[in-house]
Design a protein around this motif. Structure first.
Motif, mmCIF file in Angstrom:
data_model
loop_
_atom_site.group_PDB
_atom_site.id
_atom_site.type_symbol
_atom_site.label_atom_id
_atom_site.label_comp_id
_atom_site.label_asym_id
_atom_site.label_seq_id
_atom_site.Cartn_x
_atom_site.Cartn_y
_atom_site.Cartn_z
ATOM 1 N N TYR A 146 0.824 -1.205 0.000
ATOM 2 C CA TYR A 146 0.000 0.000 0.000
ATOM 3 C C TYR A 146 0.861 1.259 0.000
ATOM 4 O O TYR A 146 0.615 2.207 -0.764
ATOM 5 C CB TYR A 146 -0.909 -0.027 1.222
ATOM 6 C CG TYR A 146 -1.599 1.268 1.553
ATOM 7 C CD1 TYR A 146 -2.679 1.711 0.802
ATOM 8 C CD2 TYR A 146 -1.188 2.036 2.645
ATOM 9 C CE1 TYR A 146 -3.327 2.900 1.121
ATOM 10 C CE2 TYR A 146 -1.822 3.211 2.975
ATOM 11 C CZ TYR A 146 -2.895 3.639 2.207
ATOM 12 O OH TYR A 146 -3.531 4.807 2.525
ATOM 13 N N GLN A 149 2.597 1.734 -3.390
ATOM 14 C CA GLN A 149 1.627 2.205 -4.368
ATOM 15 C C GLN A 149 1.321 3.686 -4.165
ATOM 16 O O GLN A 149 1.210 4.454 -5.121
ATOM 17 C CB GLN A 149 0.334 1.399 -4.274
ATOM 18 C CG GLN A 149 0.391 0.065 -4.999
ATOM 19 C CD GLN A 149 -0.953 -0.628 -5.043
ATOM 20 O OE1 GLN A 149 -1.940 -0.150 -4.485
ATOM 21 N NE2 GLN A 149 -0.996 -1.773 -5.701
ATOM 22 N N MET B 155 -4.588 4.298 -6.687
ATOM 23 C CA MET B 155 -5.522 3.572 -7.536
ATOM 24 C C MET B 155 -5.003 3.500 -8.962
ATOM 25 O O MET B 155 -5.214 2.501 -9.660
ATOM 26 C CB MET B 155 -6.880 4.264 -7.515
ATOM 27 C CG MET B 155 -7.469 4.364 -6.131
ATOM 28 S SD MET B 155 -9.100 5.107 -6.151
ATOM 29 C CE MET B 155 -10.009 3.886 -7.059
ATOM 30 N N ASN B 158 -2.440 0.833 -9.204
ATOM 31 C CA ASN B 158 -3.128 -0.444 -9.145
ATOM 32 C C ASN B 158 -3.788 -0.776 -10.480
ATOM 33 O O ASN B 158 -3.727 -1.912 -10.955
ATOM 34 C CB ASN B 158 -4.172 -0.405 -8.028
ATOM 35 C CG ASN B 158 -4.590 -1.785 -7.588
ATOM 36 O OD1 ASN B 158 -5.491 -2.366 -8.158
ATOM 37 N ND2 ASN B 158 -3.910 -2.324 -6.581
ATOM 38 N N ARG B 162 -2.553 -3.767 -13.854
ATOM 39 C CA ARG B 162 -3.386 -4.858 -14.354
ATOM 40 C C ARG B 162 -3.254 -4.929 -15.866
ATOM 41 O O ARG B 162 -3.415 -3.935 -16.545
ATOM 42 C CB ARG B 162 -4.850 -4.639 -13.988
ATOM 43 C CG ARG B 162 -5.041 -4.648 -12.510
ATOM 44 C CD ARG B 162 -6.490 -4.574 -12.108
ATOM 45 N NE ARG B 162 -6.552 -4.478 -10.660
ATOM 46 C CZ ARG B 162 -6.436 -5.536 -9.855
ATOM 47 N NH1 ARG B 162 -6.308 -6.732 -10.364
ATOM 48 N NH2 ARG B 162 -6.458 -5.387 -8.558
ATOM 49 N N GLN B 176 -11.831 -5.571 -4.638
ATOM 50 C CA GLN B 176 -10.597 -6.229 -4.215
ATOM 51 C C GLN B 176 -9.561 -5.194 -3.786
ATOM 52 O O GLN B 176 -8.872 -5.369 -2.772
ATOM 53 C CB GLN B 176 -10.044 -7.081 -5.362
ATOM 54 C CG GLN B 176 -8.831 -7.900 -4.928
ATOM 55 C CD GLN B 176 -8.019 -8.381 -6.108
ATOM 56 O OE1 GLN B 176 -8.441 -8.247 -7.250
ATOM 57 N NE2 GLN B 176 -6.851 -8.918 -5.823
ATOM 58 N N TYR B 177 -9.473 -4.113 -4.563
ATOM 59 C CA TYR B 177 -8.534 -3.049 -4.193
ATOM 60 C C TYR B 177 -8.850 -2.510 -2.808
ATOM 61 O O TYR B 177 -7.954 -2.296 -1.989
ATOM 62 C CB TYR B 177 -8.587 -1.937 -5.241
ATOM 63 C CG TYR B 177 -7.791 -0.716 -4.841
ATOM 64 C CD1 TYR B 177 -6.411 -0.706 -4.938
ATOM 65 C CD2 TYR B 177 -8.439 0.419 -4.349
ATOM 66 C CE1 TYR B 177 -5.685 0.403 -4.563
ATOM 67 C CE2 TYR B 177 -7.716 1.542 -3.976
ATOM 68 C CZ TYR B 177 -6.337 1.514 -4.084
ATOM 69 O OH TYR B 177 -5.622 2.620 -3.702
ATOM 70 N N GLU B 180 -7.834 -4.839 -0.127
ATOM 71 C CA GLU B 180 -6.392 -4.850 0.086
ATOM 72 C C GLU B 180 -5.911 -3.630 0.867
ATOM 73 O O GLU B 180 -4.976 -3.726 1.651
ATOM 74 C CB GLU B 180 -5.660 -4.887 -1.264
ATOM 75 C CG GLU B 180 -5.594 -6.251 -1.908
ATOM 76 C CD GLU B 180 -4.871 -6.195 -3.246
ATOM 77 O OE1 GLU B 180 -4.177 -5.200 -3.504
ATOM 78 O OE2 GLU B 180 -5.037 -7.139 -4.035
ATOM 79 N N THR B 181 -6.534 -2.491 0.609
ATOM 80 C CA THR B 181 -5.970 -1.240 1.100
ATOM 81 C C THR B 181 -6.697 -0.668 2.311
ATOM 82 O O THR B 181 -6.175 0.249 2.945
ATOM 83 C CB THR B 181 -5.977 -0.175 -0.011
ATOM 84 O OG1 THR B 181 -7.320 0.022 -0.452
ATOM 85 C CG2 THR B 181 -5.101 -0.608 -1.167
#
Lengths: 224, 224
Positions: A146, A149, B155, B158, B162, B176-177, B180-181
């Motif tokens: 995290y 990112q 974001m 992320n 992909r 899902q993001y 995760e975060t």
DNA sequence: CCAACGACTATACACGCGAGTAGTCTGCTA
DNA sequence: TAGCAGACTACTCGCGTGTATAGTCGTTGG
């Protein structure tokens, strides 16, 4: 670096020109523009690399390798903070922008770089936690990912919002970015933003209630 | 929305197809691909919009307007958290990706969107600080900008990582993001990462010493 | 009824791209 | 000195792009 003899050849000049061109204008930069920057003909790209794709692959590998070297040279710098040191030189700034472009482009090199950063951040954070400098997380891996990112993404947005990237003064741009974000970053890392833990507590209890086997233990990470 | 009658015309279908195409594959999506998605001929783009640039301008305006509406519909949602709510619907996810693509592309629409978000975040944070929910910052404007850049940037990275964006299941991807975060975010916002304030204190004293007129007061923001 | 208008298509054009080919020049080696 | 290998250039090709033009079809208003 490698052999100084080789670096005088058109191949190396072409490779370096491509790195600069890709960093400055993105990977849509044409072979003709790259060749012009290197002061050679466009056909030479094919002669040396076969295709644009292979040229880019070599650029990716070169940048990643140079980044690795530059990182090792400045040892004991936190992984998450490497970027604060990197763009101080022209070379560092160039690598920086190239890497950000790779991430922006969604290429394999970008993914590789992100994964490297995540691994570095995880290792560094584990050490910092052990030394009592950083508070532990309920999911260290998720936190490392995290934070990488966020760090990279923040710089990427800042880069994308600039109409044109002057590679020359990128260190200056970076310095300004650091000046803008250093205080909020340190504030956030030191003091957080919430005055109490109600939001976190709510989420933790919610998550504990919805875990497949509600085994009671709440610190377990969700499935990735 | 607007007039249902108008939405049946090829112009509206073309516009919506362009929004979908741009979101799914970026702004390099060809006019022919967009026309095919809309089920019409490519020449129709010129007939209705004149050029690809004008088509995109209309897409930008449409997305920004729909985002504004969707935002107003879900009132009293924190500006920084709007994104947690947005992509729950297909429409919201679509707008989301389009906006991220705009930022990624560095277009004027992306800049506009970022500035909107910054203003919203500043206003919301000011209110939250006044209500005692959020700790005050030494530079509220810088913090708002920083947090927006981080949220969007995170974001964006992320998304970029992909290989392909399936617009169909974007809500799932987004979910899902969030899964995760959410924990690292709440942890960071609640507890920070540093165990003490030495880093922040060091920076503050350093900054206070280097302010042009060292007037003593340390909370003053640096020049922007 | 029919003329005019707008939505829409089919086709073509000019341009820039990556890729391919042929050939020239240069420097090293036997 | 002969020749050969590789660096390098000029030119060409096919392709996909955005743009432009001409024309078809259906609908609508006088």
């Amino acid at each position: 670096m490698s052999t100084a003899q080789e670096d005088l050849t058109g191949r190396a000049r072409l490779r370096d020109a491509a790195i600069e061109g890709f960093a400055a204008h993105g990977f849509d930069e044409s072979l003709r523009a790259i060749a012009a920057r290197a002061g050679v003909s466009a056909g030479l790209v094919r002669h040396h690399f076969g295709s644009k794709e292979e040229l880019r692959a070599e650029c990716d590998a070169t940048v990643l390798e140079r980044y690795r070297i530059m990182k090792e040279d400045s040892i004991n710098v936190p992984a998450t903070r490497v970027f604060a040191q990197l763009p101080s030189s022209h070379e560092g700034g160039l690598l920086m922008v190239y890497i950000l472009r790779s991430v922006q482009d969604g290429s394999a090199a970008g993914r590789t770089f992100i994964e490297n950063m995540v691994a570095e951040a995880a290792a560094f954070t584990a050490d910092a936690v052990a030394r009592g400098l950083v508070v532990p997380s309920r999911d260290e891996a998720a936190r490392a990912r995290y934070m990488v990112q966020q760090s990279i993404g923040s710089m990427l947005v800042n880069l994308a919002m600039r109409p044109d990237v002057r590679l020359d003064d990128f260190p200056a741009v970076m310095e300004q970015y650091m000046a803008e974000t250093m205080l909020p970053t340190l504030e956030l890392y030191t003091e957080g933003v919430f005055t109490d833990s109600s939001y976190l507590d709510q989420y933790l209890s919610f998550r504990a209630a919805n875990t497949n086997p509600p085994a009671g233990r709440a610190g377990e990470p969700l499935a990735r």
